[in-house]
Motif scaffolding. Structure first.
Motif, PDB file in Angstrom:
ATOM      1  N   UNK A  98      34.259  24.059   4.333  1.00  0.00           N
ATOM      2  CA  UNK A  98      33.980  24.229   2.918  1.00  0.00           C
ATOM      3  C   UNK A  98      34.696  23.229   2.033  1.00  0.00           C
ATOM      4  N   UNK A  99      34.098  22.970   0.889  1.00  0.00           N
ATOM      5  CA  UNK A  99      34.747  22.216  -0.174  1.00  0.00           C
ATOM      6  C   UNK A  99      35.120  20.795   0.170  1.00  0.00           C
TER       7      UNK A  99
ATOM      8  N   UNK B   1      24.619  29.164  -3.018  1.00  0.00           N
ATOM      9  CA  UNK B   1      25.570  29.019  -4.128  1.00  0.00           C
ATOM     10  C   UNK B   1      24.940  28.247  -5.279  1.00  0.00           C
TER      11      UNK B   1
ATOM     12  N   UNK C 158      48.841  11.146   6.221  1.00  0.00           N
ATOM     13  CA  UNK C 158      47.832  11.995   6.855  1.00  0.00           C
ATOM     14  C   UNK C 158      46.441  11.362   6.767  1.00  0.00           C
TER      15      UNK C 158
ATOM     16  N   UNK D 146      33.713  32.967  -1.567  1.00  0.00           N
ATOM     17  CA  UNK D 146      32.596  32.374  -0.825  1.00  0.00           C
ATOM     18  C   UNK D 146      32.541  30.860  -1.031  1.00  0.00           C
ATOM     19  N   UNK D 147      33.234  30.350  -2.040  1.00  0.00           N
ATOM     20  CA  UNK D 147      33.294  28.892  -2.255  1.00  0.00           C
ATOM     21  C   UNK D 147      34.149  28.293  -1.145  1.00  0.00           C
ATOM     22  N   UNK D 148      33.708  27.166  -0.628  1.00  0.00           N
ATOM     23  CA  UNK D 148      34.442  26.559   0.459  1.00  0.00           C
ATOM     24  C   UNK D 148      35.653  25.771   0.016  1.00  0.00           C
ATOM     25  N   UNK D 149      36.632  25.683   0.912  1.00  0.00           N
ATOM     26  CA  UNK D 149      37.753  24.777   0.735  1.00  0.00           C
ATOM     27  C   UNK D 149      38.630  25.052  -0.462  1.00  0.00           C
TER      28      UNK D 149
ATOM     29  N   UNK E 116      40.400  28.387  11.646  1.00  0.00           N
ATOM     30  CA  UNK E 116      41.454  27.511  11.127  1.00  0.00           C
ATOM     31  C   UNK E 116      42.783  28.227  10.967  1.00  0.00           C
TER      32      UNK E 116
ATOM     33  N   UNK F  29      33.781  31.113   4.213  1.00  0.00           N
ATOM     34  CA  UNK F  29      33.183  30.778   2.912  1.00  0.00           C
ATOM     35  C   UNK F  29      31.745  31.305   2.807  1.00  0.00           C
TER      36      UNK F  29
ATOM     37  N   UNK G  14      48.672  20.326   3.879  1.00  0.00           N
ATOM     38  CA  UNK G  14      47.555  19.870   4.718  1.00  0.00           C
ATOM     39  C   UNK G  14      48.064  19.360   6.063  1.00  0.00           C
TER      40      UNK G  14
END
Ligand SMILES: Nc1ncnc2c1ncn2[C@@H]1O[C@H](COP(=O)(O)OP(=O)(O)OP(=O)(O)O)[C@@H](O)[C@H]1O
Ligand SMILES: Nc1ncnc2c1ncn2[C@@H]1O[C@H](COP(=O)(O)OP(=O)(O)OP(=O)(O)O)[C@@H](O)[C@H]1O
Ligand SMILES: [Mg+2]
Ligand SMILES: [Mg+2]
Lengths: 265, 265
Positions: free
Chosen positions: A11-12, A41, A190, B9-12, B43, B126, B229
């Protein structure tokens, strides 16, 4: 005509931002572009200032109600059209679970219409479910937006496995055109490590018969730029909202690379 | 015991990063914490250095094979346990489409085991599909991580509609504890506008009988910090990896707010 699935189950990572702005940049370069919002969405739809819930014809009518591609499409600009998403799409995976040919509904609808686009871009949801599979079954190429982070790398294996499955079982012309690094911060160790890993992975696939054997790591990095996050709130692409920003420059540069990759520059 | 669904539900937007590090900070503060990875991407599992594909017992065995919660759980630390995800989870929505009681499988499995955790944190995928619904049906509270962006705001309505649906039809004790702003960049006008909008929205719900009438906008902003990250690549939380970083400080501060919100400080 190229049908490009902009996909990543993570996601994102900038799928919608890339579909919206790469699409706009391709149109600015003279190409006729149709954008299809494959995500319930409806963020691509919103990004272009279209109200998702009130549109009658949408990807939903196209896939579930046998509606035509030309009917579902809205012309936004001389060279840009959009098939909007709709809230109904959220239940589509469950609704179609026993429908034969459910993976190729999009492909069938696109094939059934006469149209003259140079590019059709498919904005995928963050999943490897039925909507993404429909995009992969209909696509000639895949562009994978990715954040240069560790967790992003973890998903690539599963992503490519899915591309290979669709290539073998449904769509032999499907291939990965390239990986586009987004929200890029060149200052971090990174990012540079992830770039090295990806480049190595791509180089090792060269000469194989895998669907990513000709994939590139796009030279253009889409830098983090708050203007890209602001433009959807005005229903505009970055080219309309802030044409001189880094975001606009980066997406124009990406469009140039995409055009030269497909030798249509 | 609090069962907290970390959902959006929004990714990331930092669901996994929040589950991993808020969980670690609550344990550091002396609480007994169980983390459950509800996402087929696994993840959270990777973040804690656990190999998802090779674990035999997982959320999958718990939900689909009627396995017990205690069997699926791995003890990672004196006060931290994890129920790992598994690749099989990806097909669960389709696999269970006709199973009666499929929305409350997680709740049933948690209820069937004697356990003494102070907090159970559920890392959601998500989407608003079956796995997220199971999390909401089992939860006492919801924490919503959100990026202070325009597109993030667009999803909140749909998110709360789903919370209300589950509250009315399946789980009357479900309520929204709060919204945690992540990847926060206080320098941008956009962040400040989104904060204003959210605060206004929350204030207007006060005194109503909506499941978010007591929700707070957590004072702690999780700032953008590349260390957050990086830590998953070492199989560590930020508290282990870089205990003095902004990321560590922010998640400890968030844990303090969560504890005082639940008056268990
Ligand atoms: N280069 C960038 N700089 C700053 N913000 C960005 C950039 N690219 C995307 N964003 C913002 O980050 C968020 C996530 O991007 P976007 O929605 O395009 O990702 P996505 O992969 O489509 O997400 P999803 O998985 O939910 O579909 C959005 O709020 C977007 O406006
Ligand atoms: N505060 C932060 N600063 C820098 N990077 C972050 C921060 N929070 C999360 N990240 C990174 O951003 C990416 C997205 O975060 P994360 O995976 O936690 O989001 P998510 O909501 O769980 O995503 P998904 O929707 O795919 O489950 C990850 O690579 C993560 O390591
Ligand atoms: Mg998107
Ligand atoms: Mg996650």
């Amino acid at each position: 005509m190229r049908v490009i699935a902009v996909m990543n189950q993570k996601g994102g990572v900038g799928k919608t931002t890339t579909t919206a702005n790469l699409g706009a940049a391709l149109a600015e370069a003279g190409k006729r572009v149709c954008l299809i919002d494959m995500d319930p969405q409806a963020h691509l739809t919103i990004n272009y200032g279209v109200e998702p819930s009130t549109t009658e014809k949408s990807l939903y009518t196209m896939l579930v109600e046998d509606g035509s591609f030309l009917e579902a499409m809205q012309r936004l600009d001389k060279r840009v059209a959009l098939v909007p998403s709709s809230i109904d799409l959220a239940a589509v995976e469950v609704e179609l679970v026993n429908v034969a040919g459910r993976e190729t509904l999009l492909r069938d609808r696109l094939a059934a219409s006469e149209h003259d686009f140079d590019f059709v871009l498919l904005d995928c949801p963050p999943s490897l479910g039925l909507l993404t599979i429909n995009a992969l079954a209909a696509a000639t190429d895949v562009i994978i937006p990715m954040q240069p982070h560790f967790l992003a790398l973890q998903g690539v294996g599963k992503l490519l496995e899915t591309v290979q499955l669709v290539n073998q079982q449904i769509n032999p012309q499907l291939k990965v055109a390239g990986i586009a690094l987004t929200m890029f911060d060149s200052q971090t160790k990174l990012s540079n490590e992830v770039v090295k890993d990806l480049q190595q992975f791509i180089d090792q696939a060269q000469g194989s018969d895998l669907p990513w054997s000709h994939a590139v790591l796009f030279k253009t990095r889409i830098r983090r730029n708050i203007k890209l996050a602001e433009s959807p709130s005005f229903g505009q692409t970055i080219l309309q909202y802030e044409p001189t920003s880094n975001g606009a420059q980066d997406y124009r540069a990406l469009a140039k690379e995409v055009l030269s990759l497909f030798k249509v520059i």
